[in-house]
Design an enzyme around this catalytic site. Structure first.
Site, PDB file in Angstrom:
ATOM      1  N   GLY A 166    -109.161 -19.989 -42.741  1.00 47.08           N
ATOM      2  CA  GLY A 166    -108.381 -19.837 -41.521  1.00 47.08           C
ATOM      3  C   GLY A 166    -107.729 -21.071 -40.933  1.00 47.08           C
ATOM      4  O   GLY A 166    -106.944 -20.957 -39.992  1.00 47.08           O
ATOM      5  N   CYS A 210     -80.723  -5.479 -46.687  1.00 49.48           N
ATOM      6  CA  CYS A 210     -80.183  -4.564 -45.692  1.00 49.48           C
ATOM      7  C   CYS A 210     -81.202  -4.244 -44.610  1.00 49.48           C
ATOM      8  O   CYS A 210     -81.652  -3.106 -44.475  1.00 49.48           O
ATOM      9  CB  CYS A 210     -79.713  -3.296 -46.373  1.00 49.48           C
TER      10      CYS A 210
HETATM   11  C1  LIG Z   1    -107.364 -14.331 -45.929  1.00 51.14           C
HETATM   12  C2  LIG Z   1    -108.787 -14.707 -46.000  1.00 51.14           C
HETATM   13  C3  LIG Z   1    -109.163 -16.049 -46.146  1.00 51.14           C
HETATM   14  C4  LIG Z   1    -108.172 -17.174 -46.153  1.00 51.14           C
HETATM   15  O1  LIG Z   1    -107.561 -17.347 -44.935  1.00 51.14           O
HETATM   16  P1  LIG Z   1    -106.586 -18.601 -44.718  1.00 51.14           P
HETATM   17  O2  LIG Z   1    -106.121 -18.457 -43.334  1.00 51.14           O
HETATM   18  O3  LIG Z   1    -105.490 -18.467 -45.709  1.00 51.14           O
HETATM   19  O4  LIG Z   1    -107.390 -19.833 -44.930  1.00 51.14           O
HETATM   20  C5  LIG Z   1    -110.501 -16.332 -46.279  1.00 51.14           C
HETATM   21  N1  LIG Z   1    -111.446 -15.353 -46.264  1.00 51.14           N
HETATM   22  C6  LIG Z   1    -111.120 -14.054 -46.118  1.00 51.14           C
HETATM   23  C7  LIG Z   1    -112.178 -13.036 -46.117  1.00 51.14           C
HETATM   24  C8  LIG Z   1    -109.789 -13.686 -45.979  1.00 51.14           C
HETATM   25  O5  LIG Z   1    -109.473 -12.396 -45.819  1.00 51.14           O
END
Ligand SMILES: *Cc1c(COP(=O)(O)O)cnc(C)c1O
Length: 420
Positions: free
Chosen positions: A243, A346
């Site tokens: 995240g 489009c």
């Molecule tokens: C999408 C996701 C991540 C990665 O998130 P980022 O924001 O790209 O670092 C990690 N763990 C899970 C379970 C996810 O769904």
């Protein structure tokens, strides 16, 4: 003009990726294409390794950010693991040589087929998101005479203060099991004979620019770990998800992996569990750009349009999240304009930038949409029957095509046998 980052720089008015002018790639490969700096990816991996080096931590790259096979081979060569969300991602990760004991698997809707495949591969852990999923994995493991390792994805109900579509840890979201029900879920899992409980998982959202929600989430989950201990349920892994945000606007200051480490390690340490982290965007996002050519320019009333040869099928983020991407001319111009930079599709949502000040680009000029390495090619489609873009990996003064541009024949292969 300032350089966007150290991997995409101007020299004599020309934009380079590492030591290769983007214009040179465009002339060789055609447009549009995604370009990635291998050095940028490996530097980021090393930043994470360095930040977490004093605590036992498994880095599991989130494949959905960019699932190109060559990118996954870089992940493998750098000895880190992956976080997957589908059977297809498992297949690609295994093709890239990533060992099953470095694979964790999240997702609210894993099919029986996908679960069987992952049970057979003996992955490190299923991050389970419902009671029913526990029951089904147990049954599949039994049929296959295996034990499936599971963690429970808990929903800590914290607000990551990011875009609502990528906030995943709020109670009302579809992800995980409510933290208040988590004890019950573990009790239930502990009665299922073909499951081995190995950990706890949470993932609160994406493009997180303020680190404090991690503290809140990890503290809540740590409480759960202590409660489980009291009941005799011992875990091995504390998976805090991914995240971390990246720089989309020049003025953005995303948190460094070290800040994440400093805030979570002291809390996780008290539980004695090993850490798993799942960075996606922050490993690959800033390492990539989408390069396009201007097809036309036109004026309408008081608006100026720059129409390019890539669109929302190549890069969906502006249309889907109203996301900002910085856009740079591949060759600088003296004059500036204010323009809408739009694709050929489009749909009115098919834009990369609205009312953006940019160099006065003309038909035939190239531009680069920055920070497109994550959730770019992996979210691309064939909408408007557009072949997907090529992908190119740069290292120093060399570049390689890591995904060929699709051609028209490729587009009809899956449909050729249809009968009417
Ligand atoms: C999408 C996701 C991540 C990665 O998130 P980022 O924001 O790209 O670092 C990690 N763990 C899970 C379970 C996810 O769904």
């Amino acid at each position: 003009m300032e350089n966007f980052n150290e991997y995409f720089r101007y020299k004599d008015g020309k934009l380079y990726c590492e030591e290769v002018p983007l214009e040179k790639i465009a002339e060789k490969v055609g447009t549009p294409f995604y370009v990635y700096s291998k050095t940028a990816i490996e530097d980021k991996i090393n930043q994470y390794k360095e930040a977490f080096k004093d605590y036992p931590t498994l880095i599991c790259y989130a494949v959905k950010a960019n699932s190109n096979l060559s990118i996954l081979k870089i992940i493998e060569k750098n000895d880190i693991g992956v976080d997957i969300v589908s059977g297809g991602e498992l297949f690609k990760a295994r093709e890239a040589g990533i060992p099953p004991n470095k694979i964790v698997y999240a997702g609210v809707g894993k099919t029986d087929f996908e679960l069987s495949y992952a049970v057979r591969e003996e992955i490190l852990a299923f991050n389970v998101e419902s009671f029913q999923e526990l029951e089904v994995i147990d049954k599949i493991a039994k049929d296959r005479k295996k034990k499936a390792r599971i963690s429970i994805r808990v929903n800590p109900d914290v607000n990551p203060k990011t875009h609502p579509y990528i906030s995943t840890g709020l109670r009302a979201s579809k992800f995980g099991i409510d933290i208040n029900e988590a004890l019950d879920a573990y009790r239930y899992a502990s009665k299922l004979e073909n499951l081995e409980i190995v950990g706890v998982h949470c993932h609160i959202g994406s493009q997180i620019m303020d680190i404090s929600p991690y503290k809140e989430a990890v503290e809540k989950v740590a409480e759960l770990v202590f409660d489980l201990k009291k009941e005799g349920i011992e875990l091995q892994y504390f998976d805090i998800g991914g995240g971390l945000g990246i720089k989309y606007k020049p003025e953005d200051k995303p948190p460094h992996p070290k800040e994440l480490a400093d805030i979570v390690i002291p809390i996780v340490k008290q539980t004695g569990l090993k850490l798993i982290i799942e960075p996606g965007r922050s490993l690959i996002g800033e390492a990539g750009a989408l390069v396009s050519q201007v097809i036309f320019t036109k004026n309408k009333k008081d608006k100026h349009f720059i129409i390019v040869d890539s669109g929302m099928n190549d890069l969906l983020r502006p249309a889907m999240y109203n996301a900002y991407h910085h856009i740079l001319p591949v060759n600088k111009k003296d004059k500036k304009v204010v323009a809408d930079i739009v694709g050929p599709i489009c749909e009115t949502g098919d834009f990369f930038a609205l009312d953006r000040e940019i160099d006065d680009l003309q038909r035939g000029d190239y531009l680069a949409v920055m920070s497109a390495g994550a959730y770019g090619s992996s979210m691309s489609s064939n909408y408007n029957v557009r072949p997907r873009a090529a992908e190119v990996l740069v290292e120093k003064d060399k570049f390689n095509i890591i995904r060929e541009r699709e051609d028209y024949n490729y587009l009809i292969i899956p449909e050729e046998k249809g009968e009417i």
